[in-house]
Every structure is written in C-alpha cells, then in structure tokens.
Design a protein around this motif. Structure first.
Motif, PDB file in Angstrom:
ATOM      1  N   GLU A 106       0.836  -1.202   0.000  1.00  0.00           N
ATOM      2  CA  GLU A 106       0.000   0.000   0.000  1.00  0.00           C
ATOM      3  C   GLU A 106       0.872   1.253   0.000  1.00  0.00           C
ATOM      4  OE1 GLU A 106      -3.305  -0.333   2.812  1.00  0.00           O
ATOM      5  OE2 GLU A 106      -3.000  -2.497   2.886  1.00  0.00           O
ATOM      6  N   LYS A 110       4.699   3.168  -2.389  1.00  0.00           N
ATOM      7  CA  LYS A 110       4.529   4.107  -3.502  1.00  0.00           C
ATOM      8  C   LYS A 110       5.883   4.604  -4.002  1.00  0.00           C
ATOM      9  CE  LYS A 110      -0.177   5.642  -2.568  1.00  0.00           C
ATOM     10  NZ  LYS A 110      -1.103   6.777  -2.324  1.00  0.00           N
ATOM     11  N   SER A 136      -4.195  -4.622  -2.439  1.00  0.00           N
ATOM     12  CA  SER A 136      -3.862  -3.200  -2.405  1.00  0.00           C
ATOM     13  C   SER A 136      -5.136  -2.384  -2.632  1.00  0.00           C
ATOM     14  CB  SER A 136      -2.794  -2.866  -3.448  1.00  0.00           C
ATOM     15  OG  SER A 136      -2.284  -1.565  -3.235  1.00  0.00           O
ATOM     16  N   TYR A 137      -4.954  -1.132  -3.024  1.00  0.00           N
ATOM     17  CA  TYR A 137      -6.068  -0.193  -3.145  1.00  0.00           C
ATOM     18  C   TYR A 137      -7.094  -0.640  -4.181  1.00  0.00           C
ATOM     19  CZ  TYR A 137      -2.799   2.901  -0.693  1.00  0.00           C
ATOM     20  OH  TYR A 137      -1.915   3.449   0.198  1.00  0.00           O
ATOM     21  N   ARG A 138      -8.331  -0.197  -3.993  1.00  0.00           N
ATOM     22  CA  ARG A 138      -9.403  -0.595  -4.917  1.00  0.00           C
ATOM     23  C   ARG A 138      -9.302   0.122  -6.261  1.00  0.00           C
ATOM     24  NH1 ARG A 138     -14.297   2.441  -1.613  1.00  0.00           N
ATOM     25  NH2 ARG A 138     -13.415   4.532  -1.768  1.00  0.00           N
ATOM     26  N   TYR A 142      -6.270   6.105  -8.672  1.00  0.00           N
ATOM     27  CA  TYR A 142      -6.131   7.071  -7.586  1.00  0.00           C
ATOM     28  C   TYR A 142      -4.755   6.985  -6.933  1.00  0.00           C
ATOM     29  CZ  TYR A 142     -11.241   7.840  -7.534  1.00  0.00           C
ATOM     30  OH  TYR A 142     -12.548   8.161  -7.848  1.00  0.00           O
ATOM     31  N   HIS A 143      -4.018   5.912  -7.214  1.00  0.00           N
ATOM     32  CA  HIS A 143      -2.711   5.684  -6.586  1.00  0.00           C
ATOM     33  C   HIS A 143      -1.707   5.283  -7.672  1.00  0.00           C
ATOM     34  CE1 HIS A 143      -4.710   5.723  -2.632  1.00  0.00           C
ATOM     35  NE2 HIS A 143      -5.663   5.025  -3.240  1.00  0.00           N
ATOM     36  N   GLN A 161      -8.746  -4.164  -2.221  1.00  0.00           N
ATOM     37  CA  GLN A 161      -9.478  -3.855  -0.995  1.00  0.00           C
ATOM     38  C   GLN A 161     -10.637  -2.906  -1.332  1.00  0.00           C
ATOM     39  OE1 GLN A 161      -6.298  -2.175   1.322  1.00  0.00           O
ATOM     40  NE2 GLN A 161      -5.075  -4.026   1.184  1.00  0.00           N
ATOM     41  N   THR A 177     -13.932  -0.761  -9.525  1.00  0.00           N
ATOM     42  CA  THR A 177     -12.644  -1.396  -9.253  1.00  0.00           C
ATOM     43  C   THR A 177     -12.217  -2.261 -10.428  1.00  0.00           C
ATOM     44  OG1 THR A 177     -12.950  -1.408  -6.847  1.00  0.00           O
ATOM     45  CG2 THR A 177     -11.464  -3.065  -7.762  1.00  0.00           C
TER      46      THR A 177
END
Length: 365
Positions: A106, A110, A136-138, A142-143, A161, A177
């Motif tokens: 997560e 980065k 990790s992030y949905r 965004y990431h 997630q 997602t």
C-alpha cells in the motif's frame, strides 16, 4: 485457481481469544474455501508469541487443512528492504506450507518500482508451486505511483481492498474497481475483499454486505474475501457473521456455460470454424500490433495462432469477470513453441456474439 468465500485474519489472538478450534469451527460453518492469515510484517514473522517463543500459525493451518479449507498467508510489505522481505516471505511460505501467498503493498510502497521488481523476481524464482496474489487499493488510478505492473506481472490473483468507508454503494465500487484494473497492463483475475469491520464511527450496513457478495457473484468473479475476522466477531453484531455465513456460493454451478468458458473450450479444440461461430460477421479484433475486422481476417489470425504462435497448445482459463455485454478473461497456455502466463482478453458482446475482442499475451520461450 481459488474460488469461493474467505476471510482475512490479522491477529490470531484477537479471534475468539486465539481458540484454534473455534476459528476452524466457524470457518467450516461458513463454508469458507480459504482463510488468509497474516504470517509476516516487513522482515519479521507475524502471529508469533515472542515471549513464549511460540509460532501461533502452524496449529491454525493444520486445523483448517484437516477440514479441507485452504490456509493462505499474507504479508504486509514496506519496500525499503526488498531482498530481506522476499527472503522472509520465502521462509514463511516454506516453513508453514501455506496454500497461497498474498503480498499487501500500500502506501509504504509508492514510488518503489525497482524494489517491487526485485521483490517479485526473488519471490517467484523461489516459489513456483503455489498461487501468489496482490492486496492493495481498490482504484489504481487514484494511486498511480504504486508499482502495479511490477507486482501484477507475476501475480496469479488480484485481491483489491474494496472498502466502502463512509459510502453506501459497494456494488458500484466493485464495478469501478474492475474497470479501473482492466486499464492496467497486467490483469490477473479479480478476487475482491469487502468491508466487514468498523472504523472511525463507520460501520457497513447488513444490506451493503449482502450487496457486495451478490455483485461479486453477478460479475462472475471467482469469489471474495472480507476484512477482518477479529473485528467482525469482536466489534460487529452476530447478524454480520450470519449474513456472510449463510451466503451461498455455488462456484461453477451455472447451468449455461459462460461465453468466457465457451471461448476457451473453442481455443482448445483448435477448430477455427468453432471459434468463428462465436463472432459477429463484422467483429473487430485488436492486438497491440494491429486491428482487423471481419470473420475472414479473424479466422486467418486464429489459423496463425495455432500453426505458428502457439502450436500444439493447451489453454487454461485462469478466471473471468464481467456480466452483460462485457467480459475480462485471464488465461495461460502451454505449447511446443513456448508458454503464456499472462493471457488477457477483453470481449464486447452484441446479441450474444463477440463484436469487439482485444487480446494481449506474451510467449515465453
């Protein structure tokens, strides 16, 4: 490939006071196909009682496996010591005999692209006999600085997630997602993780839990997980446990074969006419190198695929997602010319026929 319902465990001691028998009993009662247990944090073992020098994980793994439930290990990564973290992952996997391994990458990871590639290269060089997943992030969009390609290139499953904190539409979040991840270069099957926890005054509602499970089933996903066992049983009411326990997941029980399954069966037949029957006459087929249209051109491409690119090939469906007029298919293949581990097809359907087909794969000699 993993299918069915599962649950993450963070701290074994927080689950029914560490009772292995009670955890196992509830996993059986819930018809879980798998349980994911935290086995490492960075370069250190996890769920280990350092005062008593006792590893808490092996008894739980043994109990779950005795009931036919897969025991997976998960590992939170930081990325500052990728060689050491990979060594810890390999050590725990071999020591514990887990059925699968999930890396949780997560915010700490980065921007650490070289570290991600280093970790995955070392891990996959040593571990070849169990599936590997990413948590990790949905929404990857965004990431963007998470090393998505470095991780997903060598993962068999993607467990985003899909936590809908302070929101009330988990079905829409799950659809977004999948769409977001389909835009990445590597697209292993999606096996989402939903919210069964309370945090900062927020708690999902029972209808939201139900919606998440139903949407996963509607989208033909191989299964789903929830976060997290201790929080579910310690902080939420028994109704939350019961709604997850009682949800029926009949993997692969549909009476009518999905277009994804039909397409893979046609590939394995090596029969171009059988494949042609799945397409509209004006269908478009796209690869990174060219775009063609019409059944004659598509037939010619499949002929080349079977004769030159993947002769004597055997295809395996790794997973598929989507409903209605869209499918995302992941597959592998072996052939006399080489193997494919990253096969990915996106199908757009019209009146039950393929109107749009994007293919992406690489042959490893």
């Amino acid at each position: 490939m993993l299918t069915g319902k599962g649950m993450f465990i963070w701290k074994i001691q927080n689950c029914h006071n560490g009772s292995i028998s009670e955890i196992t009993r509830r996993a059986v009662e819930s018809n879980f196909s798998h349980v994911l247990i935290k086995v490492a944090n960075g370069i250190y073992s996890y769920n280990y009682d350092w005062e008593k020098n006792i590893d808490l994980v092996p008894p739980l793994i043994a109990a779950l496996k005795s009931e036919g439930i897969q025991a997976w290990g998960w590992h939170y990564l930081f990325g500052d010591q990728p060689w050491e973290e990979a060594a810890k992952a390999i050590s725990r996997i071999r020591q514990l005999g887990v059925d699968g391994y999930v890396l949780d990458a997560e915010g700490h990871y980065k921007g650490k692209y070289i570290a991600a590639a280093t970790f995955m290269d070392q891990l996959t060089a040593a571990i070849t006999d169990i599936p590997i997943g990413l948590s990790s992030y949905r929404y990857p969009s965004y990431h963007p600085t998470v090393p998505w390609n470095q991780f997903l290139k060598k993962c068999d499953l993607n467990m985003p997630q899909v936590y809908c904190k302070f929101s009330n539409n988990p079905g829409a979040h799950l659809e977004k997602t999948i769409t977001d991840y389909m835009n990445l270069k590597y697209t292993p099957p999606i096996f989402p993780t939903g919210s069964a926890y309370t945090s900062d005054g927020w708690t999902p509602t029972l209808p939201e839990i139900q919606e998440f499970m139903e949407k996963a089933k509607e989208l033909n996903l191989p299964g789903f997980n929830f976060w997290e066992w201790g929080n579910l049983h310690n902080e939420l009411t028994d109704e939350y446990y019961r709604i997850i326990r009682d949800f029926k997941w009949e993997s692969g029980s549909a009476s009518q074969q999905d277009i994804a399954e039909t397409y893979l069966a046609a590939l394995n037949s090596h029969d171009v006419s059988q494949l042609q029957s799945l397409y509209r006459e004006d269908a478009v087929h796209i690869t990174s190198e060219r775009t063609i249209q019409g059944t004659a051109s598509i037939n010619s491409w499949f002929g080349t695929l079977f004769a030159d690119i993947l002769p004597e090939s055997e295809f395996t469906l790794a997973g598929f997602s989507g409903s209605g007029n869209t499918r995302q298919i992941s597959w592998t293949a072996s052939s006399s010319a080489g193997n494919v581990q990253n096969g990915s097809d996106t199908l757009g359907l019209q009146d039950g026929k393929i109107a749009y087909h994007f293919s992406d794969f690489s042959v490893m000699k």
